[in-house]
Design an enzyme around this catalytic site. Structure first.
Site, PDB file in Angstrom:
ATOM      1  N   ILE A  30      33.392  32.413  51.252  1.00 27.30           N
ATOM      2  CA  ILE A  30      32.015  32.412  51.770  1.00 27.30           C
ATOM      3  C   ILE A  30      30.987  32.094  50.673  1.00 27.30           C
ATOM      4  O   ILE A  30      29.882  31.629  50.971  1.00 27.30           O
ATOM      5  CB  ILE A  30      31.731  33.771  52.470  1.00 27.30           C
ATOM      6  CG1 ILE A  30      30.670  33.642  53.529  1.00 27.30           C
ATOM      7  CG2 ILE A  30      31.405  34.859  51.473  1.00 27.30           C
ATOM      8  CD1 ILE A  30      30.589  34.840  54.473  1.00 27.30           C
ATOM      9  N   ASN A  86      42.499  38.335  41.092  1.00 28.06           N
ATOM     10  CA  ASN A  86      41.856  39.405  40.339  1.00 28.06           C
ATOM     11  C   ASN A  86      42.488  40.743  40.712  1.00 28.06           C
ATOM     12  O   ASN A  86      42.847  40.957  41.872  1.00 28.06           O
ATOM     13  CB  ASN A  86      40.362  39.445  40.668  1.00 28.06           C
ATOM     14  CG  ASN A  86      39.654  38.161  40.264  1.00 28.06           C
ATOM     15  OD1 ASN A  86      39.969  37.573  39.234  1.00 28.06           O
ATOM     16  ND2 ASN A  86      38.705  37.703  41.084  1.00 28.06           N
ATOM     17  N   GLY A  92      37.056  41.980  38.498  1.00 31.43           N
ATOM     18  CA  GLY A  92      36.123  41.498  39.513  1.00 31.43           C
ATOM     19  C   GLY A  92      36.649  41.535  40.935  1.00 31.43           C
ATOM     20  O   GLY A  92      36.067  40.917  41.825  1.00 31.43           O
ATOM     21  N   GLN A  93      37.742  42.275  41.181  1.00 29.82           N
ATOM     22  CA  GLN A  93      38.255  42.353  42.556  1.00 29.82           C
ATOM     23  C   GLN A  93      37.297  43.164  43.422  1.00 29.82           C
ATOM     24  O   GLN A  93      36.899  44.275  43.053  1.00 29.82           O
ATOM     25  CB  GLN A  93      39.651  42.997  42.592  1.00 29.82           C
ATOM     26  CG  GLN A  93      40.256  42.980  43.995  1.00 29.82           C
ATOM     27  CD  GLN A  93      41.690  43.518  44.039  1.00 29.82           C
ATOM     28  OE1 GLN A  93      42.210  44.021  43.046  1.00 29.82           O
ATOM     29  NE2 GLN A  93      42.301  43.425  45.213  1.00 29.82           N
ATOM     30  N   HIS A  99      44.642  38.415  47.293  1.00 24.97           N
ATOM     31  CA  HIS A  99      44.305  37.052  47.686  1.00 24.97           C
ATOM     32  C   HIS A  99      44.326  36.165  46.458  1.00 24.97           C
ATOM     33  O   HIS A  99      43.912  36.565  45.377  1.00 24.97           O
ATOM     34  CB  HIS A  99      42.917  36.993  48.350  1.00 24.97           C
ATOM     35  CG  HIS A  99      41.859  37.749  47.616  1.00 24.97           C
ATOM     36  ND1 HIS A  99      41.770  39.125  47.657  1.00 24.97           N
ATOM     37  CD2 HIS A  99      40.856  37.336  46.802  1.00 24.97           C
ATOM     38  CE1 HIS A  99      40.759  39.516  46.908  1.00 24.97           C
ATOM     39  NE2 HIS A  99      40.188  38.451  46.365  1.00 24.97           N
ATOM     40  N   LEU A 100      44.798  34.954  46.668  1.00 25.00           N
ATOM     41  CA  LEU A 100      44.735  33.938  45.629  1.00 25.00           C
ATOM     42  C   LEU A 100      43.460  33.161  45.846  1.00 25.00           C
ATOM     43  O   LEU A 100      43.214  32.677  46.959  1.00 25.00           O
ATOM     44  CB  LEU A 100      45.897  32.952  45.762  1.00 25.00           C
ATOM     45  CG  LEU A 100      47.226  33.217  45.081  1.00 25.00           C
ATOM     46  CD1 LEU A 100      48.143  32.021  45.290  1.00 25.00           C
ATOM     47  CD2 LEU A 100      47.035  33.474  43.588  1.00 25.00           C
ATOM     48  N   HIS A 101      42.656  33.038  44.800  1.00 24.25           N
ATOM     49  CA  HIS A 101      41.537  32.099  44.835  1.00 24.25           C
ATOM     50  C   HIS A 101      42.120  30.726  44.506  1.00 24.25           C
ATOM     51  O   HIS A 101      42.770  30.563  43.468  1.00 24.25           O
ATOM     52  CB  HIS A 101      40.500  32.442  43.763  1.00 24.25           C
ATOM     53  CG  HIS A 101      39.733  33.697  44.035  1.00 24.25           C
ATOM     54  ND1 HIS A 101      38.498  33.688  44.630  1.00 24.25           N
ATOM     55  CD2 HIS A 101      40.023  34.993  43.781  1.00 24.25           C
ATOM     56  CE1 HIS A 101      38.049  34.927  44.722  1.00 24.25           C
ATOM     57  NE2 HIS A 101      38.955  35.740  44.218  1.00 24.25           N
TER      58      HIS A 101
HETATM   59  P1  AMP Z   1      37.579  39.095  44.714  1.00 24.08           P
HETATM   60  O1  AMP Z   1      36.246  39.349  44.079  1.00 24.08           O
HETATM   61  O2  AMP Z   1      38.599  38.492  43.808  1.00 24.08           O
HETATM   62  O3  AMP Z   1      38.093  40.329  45.422  1.00 24.08           O
HETATM   63  O4  AMP Z   1      37.313  37.989  45.810  1.00 24.08           O
HETATM   64  C1  AMP Z   1      36.780  38.271  47.059  1.00 24.08           C
HETATM   65  C2  AMP Z   1      36.232  36.982  47.589  1.00 24.08           C
HETATM   66  O5  AMP Z   1      36.025  37.123  48.986  1.00 24.08           O
HETATM   67  C3  AMP Z   1      34.882  36.570  46.997  1.00 24.08           C
HETATM   68  O6  AMP Z   1      35.009  35.311  46.348  1.00 24.08           O
HETATM   69  C4  AMP Z   1      33.951  36.511  48.210  1.00 24.08           C
HETATM   70  O7  AMP Z   1      33.030  35.453  48.128  1.00 24.08           O
HETATM   71  C5  AMP Z   1      34.932  36.334  49.344  1.00 24.08           C
HETATM   72  N1  AMP Z   1      34.480  36.808  50.646  1.00 24.08           N
HETATM   73  C6  AMP Z   1      33.908  37.990  50.932  1.00 24.08           C
HETATM   74  N2  AMP Z   1      33.676  38.094  52.256  1.00 24.08           N
HETATM   75  C7  AMP Z   1      34.128  36.944  52.813  1.00 24.08           C
HETATM   76  C8  AMP Z   1      34.169  36.435  54.140  1.00 24.08           C
HETATM   77  N3  AMP Z   1      33.703  37.145  55.192  1.00 24.08           N
HETATM   78  N4  AMP Z   1      34.671  35.203  54.353  1.00 24.08           N
HETATM   79  C9  AMP Z   1      35.141  34.477  53.312  1.00 24.08           C
HETATM   80  N5  AMP Z   1      35.143  34.909  52.031  1.00 24.08           N
HETATM   81  C10 AMP Z   1      34.639  36.114  51.786  1.00 24.08           C
END
Ligand code: AMP
Length: 113
Positions: A30, A86, A92-93, A99-101
């Site tokens: 997002i 993360n 930064g999680q 989840h894999l970025h």
């Molecule tokens: P992390 O910080 O590694 O836990 O990554 C979480 C990721 O989820 C961040 O990059 C957010 O931008 C993303 N995120 C949070 N809410 C949503 C959502 N509703 N749809 C898509 N991505 C999201």
């Protein structure tokens, strides 16, 4: 309580889904940090890397196989891409469902910030 990503998997929260198979789902982040920024999530809840076990670790392989397919699908497999996961606060999680970025489409610097 279901995680945010389980709600996306169950279509209770909308997301731009780009890839799905029986084990994983991938959708657009997002807040994209690159022209291609997708999140690849397992269809089971595993909070962090610290919660991986020999029983559930097969999902991690599935996530990487999905990354490979997505790279091909998006035409960045030869150019290059990064996958990163993360773990906990200092990394930064923010969502506690592993989840894999998947990041691609621009030059990615190293070391990351
Ligand atoms: P992390 O910080 O590694 O836990 O990554 C979480 C990721 O989820 C961040 O990059 C957010 O931008 C993303 N995120 C949070 N809410 C949503 C959502 N509703 N749809 C898509 N991505 C999201």
């Amino acid at each position: 309580m279901a995680t945010l990503f389980t709600k996306i998997i169950n279509r209770e929260i909308p997301a731009k889904i780009i890839y799905e198979n029986p084990k994983v789902l991938a959708f657009e982040d997002i807040h994209p940090q690159a022209p291609h920024h997708y999140l690849i999530v397992p269809k089971i809840e595993i909070a962090t890397i610290n919660d991986l076990t020999p029983e559930n670790a097969g999902y991690v392989a599935e996530m990487y196989l999905a990354a490979k397919e997505i790279a091909k699908m998006k035409g960045v497999d030869e150019r290059g891409y990064r996958v990163v996961m993360n773990c906990n606060a200092e990394a930064g999680q923010t969502v506690f469902h592993i989840h894999l970025h998947f990041l691609a489409g621009r030059e990615l610097h190293w070391p990351p910030g």
